[in-house]
Design a protein around this motif. Structure first.
Motif, PDB file in Angstrom:
ATOM      1  N   GLN A 555      33.989  34.894  32.542  1.00  8.05           N
ATOM      2  CA  GLN A 555      32.940  34.012  33.045  1.00  8.05           C
ATOM      3  C   GLN A 555      33.487  32.612  33.304  1.00  8.05           C
ATOM      4  OE1 GLN A 555      29.865  34.471  34.023  1.00  8.05           O
ATOM      5  NE2 GLN A 555      29.531  32.282  34.385  1.00  8.05           N
ATOM      6  N   ASP A 556      34.343  32.118  32.361  1.00  9.71           N
ATOM      7  CA  ASP A 556      34.951  30.798  32.583  1.00  9.71           C
ATOM      8  C   ASP A 556      35.819  30.799  33.842  1.00  9.71           C
ATOM      9  OD1 ASP A 556      33.732  29.921  30.289  1.00  9.71           O
ATOM     10  OD2 ASP A 556      35.481  30.257  29.003  1.00  9.71           O
ATOM     11  N   SER A 557      36.568  31.880  34.066  1.00  6.13           N
ATOM     12  CA  SER A 557      37.399  31.967  35.265  1.00  6.13           C
ATOM     13  C   SER A 557      36.551  32.028  36.524  1.00  6.13           C
ATOM     14  CB  SER A 557      38.307  33.193  35.172  1.00  6.13           C
ATOM     15  OG  SER A 557      39.092  33.319  36.337  1.00  6.13           O
ATOM     16  N   GLN A 558      35.403  32.712  36.429  1.00 13.59           N
ATOM     17  CA  GLN A 558      34.536  32.839  37.608  1.00 13.59           C
ATOM     18  C   GLN A 558      33.888  31.517  37.972  1.00 13.59           C
ATOM     19  OE1 GLN A 558      31.405  35.775  37.174  1.00 13.59           O
ATOM     20  NE2 GLN A 558      31.715  36.467  39.276  1.00 13.59           N
ATOM     21  N   GLU A 559      33.671  30.649  37.008  1.00 14.18           N
ATOM     22  CA  GLU A 559      33.110  29.335  37.318  1.00 14.18           C
ATOM     23  C   GLU A 559      34.096  28.497  38.135  1.00 14.18           C
ATOM     24  OE1 GLU A 559      31.983  27.554  33.666  1.00 14.18           O
ATOM     25  OE2 GLU A 559      30.279  28.907  33.318  1.00 14.18           O
ATOM     26  N   VAL A 560      35.379  28.719  37.918  1.00 13.52           N
ATOM     27  CA  VAL A 560      36.396  27.993  38.681  1.00 13.52           C
ATOM     28  C   VAL A 560      36.622  28.657  40.040  1.00 13.52           C
ATOM     29  CG1 VAL A 560      38.782  27.182  38.696  1.00 13.52           C
ATOM     30  CG2 VAL A 560      37.508  27.256  36.545  1.00 13.52           C
ATOM     31  N   TYR A 561      36.602  29.985  40.063  1.00  9.90           N
ATOM     32  CA  TYR A 561      36.894  30.775  41.279  1.00  9.90           C
ATOM     33  C   TYR A 561      35.723  31.732  41.491  1.00  9.90           C
ATOM     34  CZ  TYR A 561      39.765  33.664  44.471  1.00  9.90           C
ATOM     35  OH  TYR A 561      40.256  34.353  45.557  1.00  9.90           O
ATOM     36  N   PRO A 562      34.585  31.235  42.018  1.00  8.12           N
ATOM     37  CA  PRO A 562      33.363  32.047  42.070  1.00  8.12           C
ATOM     38  C   PRO A 562      33.487  33.311  42.912  1.00  8.12           C
ATOM     39  CG  PRO A 562      32.900  29.722  42.476  1.00  8.12           C
ATOM     40  CD  PRO A 562      34.383  29.884  42.533  1.00  8.12           C
ATOM     41  N   LEU A 563      34.314  33.315  43.951  1.00  8.90           N
ATOM     42  CA  LEU A 563      34.368  34.450  44.869  1.00  8.90           C
ATOM     43  C   LEU A 563      35.518  35.406  44.555  1.00  8.90           C
ATOM     44  CD1 LEU A 563      33.533  32.716  48.269  1.00  8.90           C
ATOM     45  CD2 LEU A 563      32.013  33.881  46.691  1.00  8.90           C
ATOM     46  N   SER A 564      36.061  35.341  43.342  1.00  5.28           N
ATOM     47  CA  SER A 564      37.127  36.256  42.960  1.00  5.28           C
ATOM     48  C   SER A 564      36.534  37.627  42.645  1.00  5.28           C
ATOM     49  CB  SER A 564      37.876  35.705  41.748  1.00  5.28           C
ATOM     50  OG  SER A 564      38.821  36.645  41.280  1.00  5.28           O
ATOM     51  N   LYS A 565      36.906  38.617  43.420  1.00  5.92           N
ATOM     52  CA  LYS A 565      36.386  39.962  43.219  1.00  5.92           C
ATOM     53  C   LYS A 565      36.926  40.576  41.929  1.00  5.92           C
ATOM     54  CE  LYS A 565      36.002  44.432  45.550  1.00  5.92           C
ATOM     55  NZ  LYS A 565      36.375  45.219  46.761  1.00  5.92           N
ATOM     56  N   SER A 566      38.218  40.382  41.632  1.00  6.92           N
ATOM     57  CA  SER A 566      38.811  40.975  40.437  1.00  6.92           C
ATOM     58  C   SER A 566      38.195  40.389  39.171  1.00  6.92           C
ATOM     59  CB  SER A 566      40.324  40.760  40.442  1.00  6.92           C
ATOM     60  OG  SER A 566      40.628  39.374  40.457  1.00  6.92           O
ATOM     61  N   THR A 567      37.922  39.077  39.180  1.00 11.64           N
ATOM     62  CA  THR A 567      37.309  38.464  37.997  1.00 11.64           C
ATOM     63  C   THR A 567      35.904  38.990  37.779  1.00 11.64           C
ATOM     64  OG1 THR A 567      38.631  36.473  38.395  1.00 11.64           O
ATOM     65  CG2 THR A 567      36.741  36.271  36.934  1.00 11.64           C
ATOM     66  N   ALA A 568      35.144  39.137  38.865  1.00 15.50           N
ATOM     67  CA  ALA A 568      33.789  39.668  38.735  1.00 15.50           C
ATOM     68  C   ALA A 568      33.808  41.097  38.204  1.00 15.50           C
ATOM     69  CB  ALA A 568      33.084  39.601  40.086  1.00 15.50           C
ATOM     70  N   GLU A 569      34.742  41.898  38.697  1.00 16.02           N
ATOM     71  CA  GLU A 569      34.842  43.272  38.204  1.00 16.02           C
ATOM     72  C   GLU A 569      35.260  43.308  36.744  1.00 16.02           C
ATOM     73  OE1 GLU A 569      37.577  45.047  40.856  1.00 16.02           O
ATOM     74  OE2 GLU A 569      36.108  45.350  42.481  1.00 16.02           O
ATOM     75  N   GLY A 570      36.214  42.431  36.329  1.00 16.20           N
ATOM     76  CA  GLY A 570      36.634  42.379  34.934  1.00 16.20           C
ATOM     77  C   GLY A 570      35.496  41.968  34.019  1.00 16.20           C
ATOM     78  N   LYS A 571      34.694  41.004  34.458  1.00 19.24           N
ATOM     79  CA  LYS A 571      33.556  40.570  33.652  1.00 19.24           C
ATOM     80  C   LYS A 571      32.547  41.698  33.484  1.00 19.24           C
ATOM     81  CE  LYS A 571      29.614  37.453  33.764  1.00 19.24           C
ATOM     82  NZ  LYS A 571      28.841  36.497  34.581  1.00 19.24           N
TER      83      LYS A 571
END
Length: 590
Positions: A555-571
């Motif tokens: 979630q912290d990574s997604q706040e910095v890079y909102p459109l990251s598909k891999s981060t959203a999938e990991g979350k």
């Protein structure tokens, strides 16, 4: 010639302005449930002001239309009569339609009978000097003559195409052009209109003289290659070879228009329209050139004449509306600009009086609708972080907030021009701001790549070499040697975030999770928005099966890079595993 002043046209706008405030209030109140009769009575004076403004504007526009259509004293009458009589007489003599439009002179047309020979450039200049300039009445009269000369409309496209393929003289070209223009003005379907337009352009390009045809071909090739000066020379050569060739004048004007020679373009379009007043390409070009010179009224007349020749084309209608709008806007500006000092004084005086009356209760930012997006500002931020040894570090940083939306080319140029570590810090912060506000995944991926390039930069060549060699060993699977080079980079510059991040990555691959988490803490102490380190922390916690902390890291990574598909999938994966684990534990307790 009577002329209605420009200002009279805009007098009708004044009552409309007076009623704007009340009418907007009426619209807002209609959004709520309220008795409509009471609303209508309350806002009746505003509605009447708007209606009065509309009526006055229409009356003023009609007066301008009436005065604009009057002829200048001493000019010869232009209109259908000037074209129909020569046409009618020739039709009676020959018994059929014949090509008549060559040069228009005062009171009639100069024909191109074989006995009279080909008109020269002097004949064209003399005809233009003797006759008034082009006007919509000229094109209207030409189209009226076309309807008299042409045969019945509705011929199959195949038959017309066959006639175009069999052209072998300029005489046949003109006869076919008359028929095609008549077909085009008969309001055909959009498909037939498009086919006729293409066929007319092909017909106009034909010329029986090989030298003229070759000059036109070379000019078209130069235009396609955007060599406008060269194309101008070729088209000018074609006009010298045959001054009565309308398409050559039109192409010459197009080349000059591309070179921003608007006056020259208009002069040559006048010559093209003297030869063929119904040339819709020349009419449209005339409108565009006049628009570029801010002669909006004349441009609107040209576009309206284009619609008279080619009624099914949407472009001239849209251009006419744009020209009329710009004319109105230009006129309003002419009326209001002289009063700008007075308006400015009134506004400043009103703001001062309001400020004095309201005092500190007045919030100008909210009153003026200020945007919450900062432009070029900075904000102090205190960060408290627990270091691996247990001590607490308090750091005060200035978080810069900048306007985002810079072009990718400019951002790439900034990355390529980095020269110092301070540049790396400044540009990476700028890129992270852009990354957080990216509106498309493609833009976000590009900015993320540029951010990685910035993070890898270091002004010390030894540090860069250690990072590069360690990366090569890590790619080859030699994790021990990679760890050694990354540790060397950390020793050379302990404040280099990417050295710690590379070391954390190799420790994660070696399954040294505690060391990896410690390295990540060092990265985030130096760069709190390092989305790679934040995502890496989530991966470490996933391997440790601490799914709640993994989801928080993602979630912290997604706040910095909102459109990251891999981060959203990991979350999402971490949250699903956390829910599944919680459900299993609840079942075990039960």
């Amino acid at each position: 010639m009577s002329v209605v002043p420009q200002k009279r046209y805009f007098l009708g706008c004044l009552p409309m302005v007076a009623g704007c405030r009340g009418s907007s209030g009426l619209v807002l109140e209609l959004a709520h449930v309220a008795p409509r009769r009471r609303l209508m009575r309350r806002h009746l004076h505003h509605l009447s002001a708007v209606a009065l403004g509309l009526v006055l504007a229409v009356v003023a526009w009609a007066c301008r239309q009436r005065s604009g259509s009057q002829q200048a004293p001493g000019s010869a009458p232009l209109g259908p009569v000037a074209f129909v009589e020569p046409v009618r007489q020739r039709c009676l003599r020959s018994g059929r339609a014949a090509p008549v439009t060559r040069l228009r002179a005062r009171g009639g047309l100069v024909g191109d009978d074989p006995q009279s020979g080909k008109p020269s450039l002097e004949d064209l200049e003399a005809a233009l000097a003797a006759s008034p300039k082009w006007s919509p009445l000229v094109t209207r009269g030409r189209m009226f003559a076309v309807t008299l000369m042409a045969e019945e409309v509705g011929k199959p496209i195949e038959e017309l195409c066959g006639a175009a393929e069999e052209l072998d003289s300029n005489m046949q070209r003109d006869i076919l052009a008359v028929q095609l223009l008549s077909e085009l003005s008969a309001f055909p379907s959009f498909e037939r209109s498009a086919a006729l337009q293409k066929l007319i352009r092909k017909t106009w390009l034909f010329h029986e003289d090989g030298a003229v045809a070759e000059a036109m071909r070379k000019g078209a090739e130069a235009m396609a290659a955007e060599s406008y000066a060269e194309s101008e020379l070729h088209f000018a050569s074609a006009t010298r070879l045959d001054p009565s060739y309308a398409e050559a004048w039109k192409k010459l004007a197009s080349a000059q228009y591309q070179q921003v020679k608007f006056e020259c373009s208009i002069d040559n379009l006048e010559k093209a329209l003297a030869v063929e007043p119904a040339h819709f390409g020349a009419l449209s070009g005339m409108g565009l050139s006049l628009m570029s010179l801010k002669r909006y009224r004349e441009a609107a007349n040209a576009f309206r004449s284009t619609s008279g020749v080619h009624p099914m084309a949407p472009g001239p209608v849209l251009n006419w509306a744009l020209a009329m709008f710009q004319q109105v806007a230009f006129g309003v500006g002419e009326v209001l600009i002289p009063f700008l000092p007075q308006w400015g004084a009134l506004i400043v005086t009103g703001m001062i009086l309001l400020d004095v009356a309201m005092g500190p209760k007045l919030d100008w930012a909210s009153a003026l609708g200020a945007s919450e997006v900062p432009v070029l500002s900075a904000r102090a931020q205190e960060v408290r972080r627990t270091l691996p040894d247990g001590s607490i570090e308090v750091r005060t940083t200035m978080r810069r907030l900048t306007r985002t939306g810079e072009s990718l080319g400019e951002l790439r140029r900034l990355v390529e021009q980095m020269g110092t570590n301070e540049d790396r810090v400044d540009i990476s912060a700028r890129l992270l701001d852009e990354l957080a506000s990216a509106d498309t995944p493609e833009r976000a991926r590009t900015i993320a790549g540029l951010t990685w390039d910035a993070w890898f930069f270091h002004e010390d060549e030894d540090v860069r070499d250690a990072l590069r060699i360690g990366g090569d060993f890590m790619d080859e699977g030699d994790l021990q040697r990679a760890e050694g080079y990354f540790s060397k980079a950390v020793l050379l510059d302990p404040k280099f975030p990417e050295a710690w991040n590379r070391l954390a990555t190799v420790h994660y691959l070696m399954q040294s999770y505690d060391a990896s988490l410690s390295d990540i803490d060092h990265v985030l102490a130096l760069e709190p928005r390092h989305f790679g380190a934040l995502s890496g922390r989530g991966s470490v916690y996933m391997d440790l099966r601490q799914y709640d902390q993994a989801a928080a890291a993602f979630q912290d990574s997604q706040e910095v890079y909102p459109l990251s598909k891999s981060t959203a999938e990991g979350k999402k994966f971490a949250e699903d595993l956390q829910a599944e684990t919680g459900a299993r534990m609840a079942q075990d307790k039960a």
